[in-house]
Write a protein that holds these residues in place. Structure first.
Motif, PDB file in Angstrom:
ATOM      1  N   UNK A 152       0.823  -1.218   0.000  1.00  0.00           N
ATOM      2  CA  UNK A 152       0.000   0.000   0.000  1.00  0.00           C
ATOM      3  C   UNK A 152       0.852   1.261   0.000  1.00  0.00           C
ATOM      4  N   UNK A 153       2.125   1.106   0.225  1.00  0.00           N
ATOM      5  CA  UNK A 153       3.048   2.239   0.136  1.00  0.00           C
ATOM      6  C   UNK A 153       3.569   2.419  -1.287  1.00  0.00           C
ATOM      7  N   UNK A 154       3.044   1.615  -2.224  1.00  0.00           N
ATOM      8  CA  UNK A 154       3.399   1.771  -3.631  1.00  0.00           C
ATOM      9  C   UNK A 154       4.594   0.960  -4.084  1.00  0.00           C
ATOM     10  N   UNK A 155       5.116   0.088  -3.235  1.00  0.00           N
ATOM     11  CA  UNK A 155       6.261  -0.751  -3.615  1.00  0.00           C
ATOM     12  C   UNK A 155       5.747  -2.053  -4.223  1.00  0.00           C
ATOM     13  N   UNK A 156       6.295  -2.425  -5.345  1.00  0.00           N
ATOM     14  CA  UNK A 156       5.957  -3.699  -5.977  1.00  0.00           C
ATOM     15  C   UNK A 156       6.697  -4.808  -5.225  1.00  0.00           C
ATOM     16  N   UNK A 157       5.957  -5.810  -4.735  1.00  0.00           N
ATOM     17  CA  UNK A 157       6.545  -6.908  -3.960  1.00  0.00           C
ATOM     18  C   UNK A 157       6.288  -8.237  -4.663  1.00  0.00           C
ATOM     19  N   UNK A 158       7.363  -8.987  -4.874  1.00  0.00           N
ATOM     20  CA  UNK A 158       7.256 -10.333  -5.434  1.00  0.00           C
ATOM     21  C   UNK A 158       8.003 -11.298  -4.509  1.00  0.00           C
ATOM     22  N   UNK A 159       7.365 -12.417  -4.180  1.00  0.00           N
ATOM     23  CA  UNK A 159       7.969 -13.406  -3.275  1.00  0.00           C
ATOM     24  C   UNK A 159       8.065 -14.748  -3.995  1.00  0.00           C
ATOM     25  N   UNK A 160       9.290 -15.278  -4.059  1.00  0.00           N
ATOM     26  CA  UNK A 160       9.525 -16.563  -4.720  1.00  0.00           C
ATOM     27  C   UNK A 160      10.118 -17.557  -3.733  1.00  0.00           C
ATOM     28  N   UNK A 161       9.587 -18.791  -3.784  1.00  0.00           N
ATOM     29  CA  UNK A 161      10.151 -19.881  -2.986  1.00  0.00           C
ATOM     30  C   UNK A 161      10.643 -20.956  -3.942  1.00  0.00           C
ATOM     31  N   UNK A 162      11.972 -21.171  -3.947  1.00  0.00           N
ATOM     32  CA  UNK A 162      12.574 -22.182  -4.811  1.00  0.00           C
ATOM     33  C   UNK A 162      12.631 -23.500  -4.051  1.00  0.00           C
ATOM     34  N   UNK A 163      12.048 -24.542  -4.634  1.00  0.00           N
ATOM     35  CA  UNK A 163      11.920 -25.816  -3.954  1.00  0.00           C
ATOM     36  C   UNK A 163      12.672 -26.909  -4.696  1.00  0.00           C
ATOM     37  N   UNK A 164      13.417 -27.715  -3.967  1.00  0.00           N
ATOM     38  CA  UNK A 164      14.125 -28.863  -4.545  1.00  0.00           C
ATOM     39  C   UNK A 164      13.747 -30.123  -3.781  1.00  0.00           C
ATOM     40  N   UNK A 165      13.890 -31.254  -4.438  1.00  0.00           N
ATOM     41  CA  UNK A 165      13.600 -32.534  -3.802  1.00  0.00           C
ATOM     42  C   UNK A 165      14.740 -32.909  -2.845  1.00  0.00           C
ATOM     43  N   UNK A 166      14.463 -33.853  -1.965  1.00  0.00           N
ATOM     44  CA  UNK A 166      15.464 -34.284  -0.996  1.00  0.00           C
ATOM     45  C   UNK A 166      16.677 -34.900  -1.680  1.00  0.00           C
ATOM     46  N   UNK A 167      16.446 -35.741  -2.680  1.00  0.00           N
ATOM     47  CA  UNK A 167      17.562 -36.374  -3.388  1.00  0.00           C
ATOM     48  C   UNK A 167      18.416 -35.352  -4.120  1.00  0.00           C
ATOM     49  N   UNK A 168      17.771 -34.366  -4.730  1.00  0.00           N
ATOM     50  CA  UNK A 168      18.523 -33.358  -5.471  1.00  0.00           C
ATOM     51  C   UNK A 168      19.326 -32.478  -4.528  1.00  0.00           C
ATOM     52  N   UNK A 169      18.766 -32.154  -3.371  1.00  0.00           N
ATOM     53  CA  UNK A 169      19.522 -31.361  -2.407  1.00  0.00           C
ATOM     54  C   UNK A 169      20.783 -32.097  -1.958  1.00  0.00           C
ATOM     55  N   UNK A 170      20.660 -33.384  -1.671  1.00  0.00           N
ATOM     56  CA  UNK A 170      21.822 -34.167  -1.258  1.00  0.00           C
ATOM     57  C   UNK A 170      22.880 -34.202  -2.360  1.00  0.00           C
ATOM     58  N   UNK A 171      22.413 -34.358  -3.608  1.00  0.00           N
ATOM     59  CA  UNK A 171      23.353 -34.396  -4.732  1.00  0.00           C
ATOM     60  C   UNK A 171      24.112 -33.079  -4.848  1.00  0.00           C
ATOM     61  N   UNK A 172      23.421 -31.965  -4.667  1.00  0.00           N
ATOM     62  CA  UNK A 172      24.063 -30.651  -4.792  1.00  0.00           C
ATOM     63  C   UNK A 172      25.037 -30.392  -3.636  1.00  0.00           C
ATOM     64  N   UNK A 173      24.688 -30.832  -2.442  1.00  0.00           N
ATOM     65  CA  UNK A 173      25.622 -30.674  -1.334  1.00  0.00           C
ATOM     66  C   UNK A 173      26.891 -31.480  -1.577  1.00  0.00           C
TER      67      UNK A 173
END
Length: 277
Positions: A152-173
């Motif tokens: 309401x103060x005139x600021x454009x707000x966008x909220x994104x949540x990036x989701x990964x699977x459990x197996x993919x998270x382990x692979x990336x770590x």
């Protein structure tokens, strides 16, 4: 090519997900979107618009990666990447959202929050860094704050949540552990995010349900495929803001002044660095 390397490449190609976007195709589509991001930038400056983009998600989901693609061809004076460290002793005594408000945009700015005030509903909740009372108060108040103080103060707000699977998270770590260039991304919290997968799942589910409002909805980005996730998020961001192409008054290349008598082409002062390449 060595036989071992050929074998690894063959295995990688054989196990690649069907229909996965190639790097060449990704770069081609990204280049188009980056042109539009510069047009959004020009419009924001011309209109004095203010934009906040919140990037949340599980560890390794690719928040930093998509932000880096957004900022790669844009001005850091317009697109500002904000990734706040852990609060100082002084900041811990402030109103919780105070240090984030200090980063809110002025006219002609787009703030990209690489994690945000939603830390309270994620890592702080799961790891016990806030009390139950603080957590419940946050979930109750943040929709009002976003509606009244931001939207309401005139600021454009966008909220994104990036989701990964459990197996993919382990692979990336595991990939981070094996790649020295990515060691800086690792922290003691990472092993906890792997171990407490379901605690985080419950925390994020409640966070999104409590703070998904008509004025400030959450946009969920499936991110197991990083390339598609990056393109889809950027495309959605561009489509969600009613910007228009603004004609720019481009300068003309002037004629250079004549070379003074006795002036050398290069610098005569200073010491050149060694030419290793």
């Amino acid at each position: 090519m060595a036989k071992g390397k050929q074998k690894k490449q063959a295995v990688a190609e054989a196990t690649a997900a069907p229909g996965k976007m190639s790097r060449k195709e990704f770069e081609k589509e990204l280049a188009k979107l980056q042109v539009e991001l510069t047009r959004l930038q020009t419009w924001v400056k011309a209109k004095g618009a203010r934009v906040i983009v919140v990037f949340e998600g599980r560890d390794t989901a690719g928040k930093g990666g998509v932000i880096s693609r957004i900022t790669a061809r844009t001005s850091p004076r317009v697109y500002r990447h904000v990734a706040l460290p852990a609060p100082s002793d002084r900041e811990k005594t402030q109103v919780y959202i105070q240090r984030y408000i200090a980063q809110f945009p002025a006219a002609g700015e787009i703030i990209l929050f690489d994690r945000s005030w939603y830390n309270r509903a994620g890592v702080e909740r799961v790891m016990g860094f806030c009390t139950n009372e603080q957590y419940e108060r946050f979930l109750a108040l943040v929709p009002t704050v976003e509606r009244e103080m931001i939207v309401k103060n005139g600021i454009i707000l966008r909220k994104y949540f990036l989701d990964v699977s459990q197996d993919e998270q382990r692979r990336r770590f595991e990939a981070r552990i094996n790649d020295p260039v990515k060691h800086w991304k690792l922290s003691p919290m990472d092993t906890e995010s792997v171990r407490r997968w379901w605690d985080y799942a419950a925390a994020y589910e409640r966070m999104i349900r409590a703070t998904h409002t008509p004025e400030a909805p959450w946009h969920i980005v499936p991110a197991d495929d990083k390339r598609c996730a990056r393109l889809n998020l950027i495309r959605h961001l561009l489509d969600s803001i009613p910007y228009k192409k603004v004609d720019m008054d481009l300068p003309k290349m002037p004629k250079a002044q004549p070379r003074p008598k006795g002036a050398s082409e290069g610098l005569g002062a200073g010491q050149p660095i060694p030419g290793h390449y």
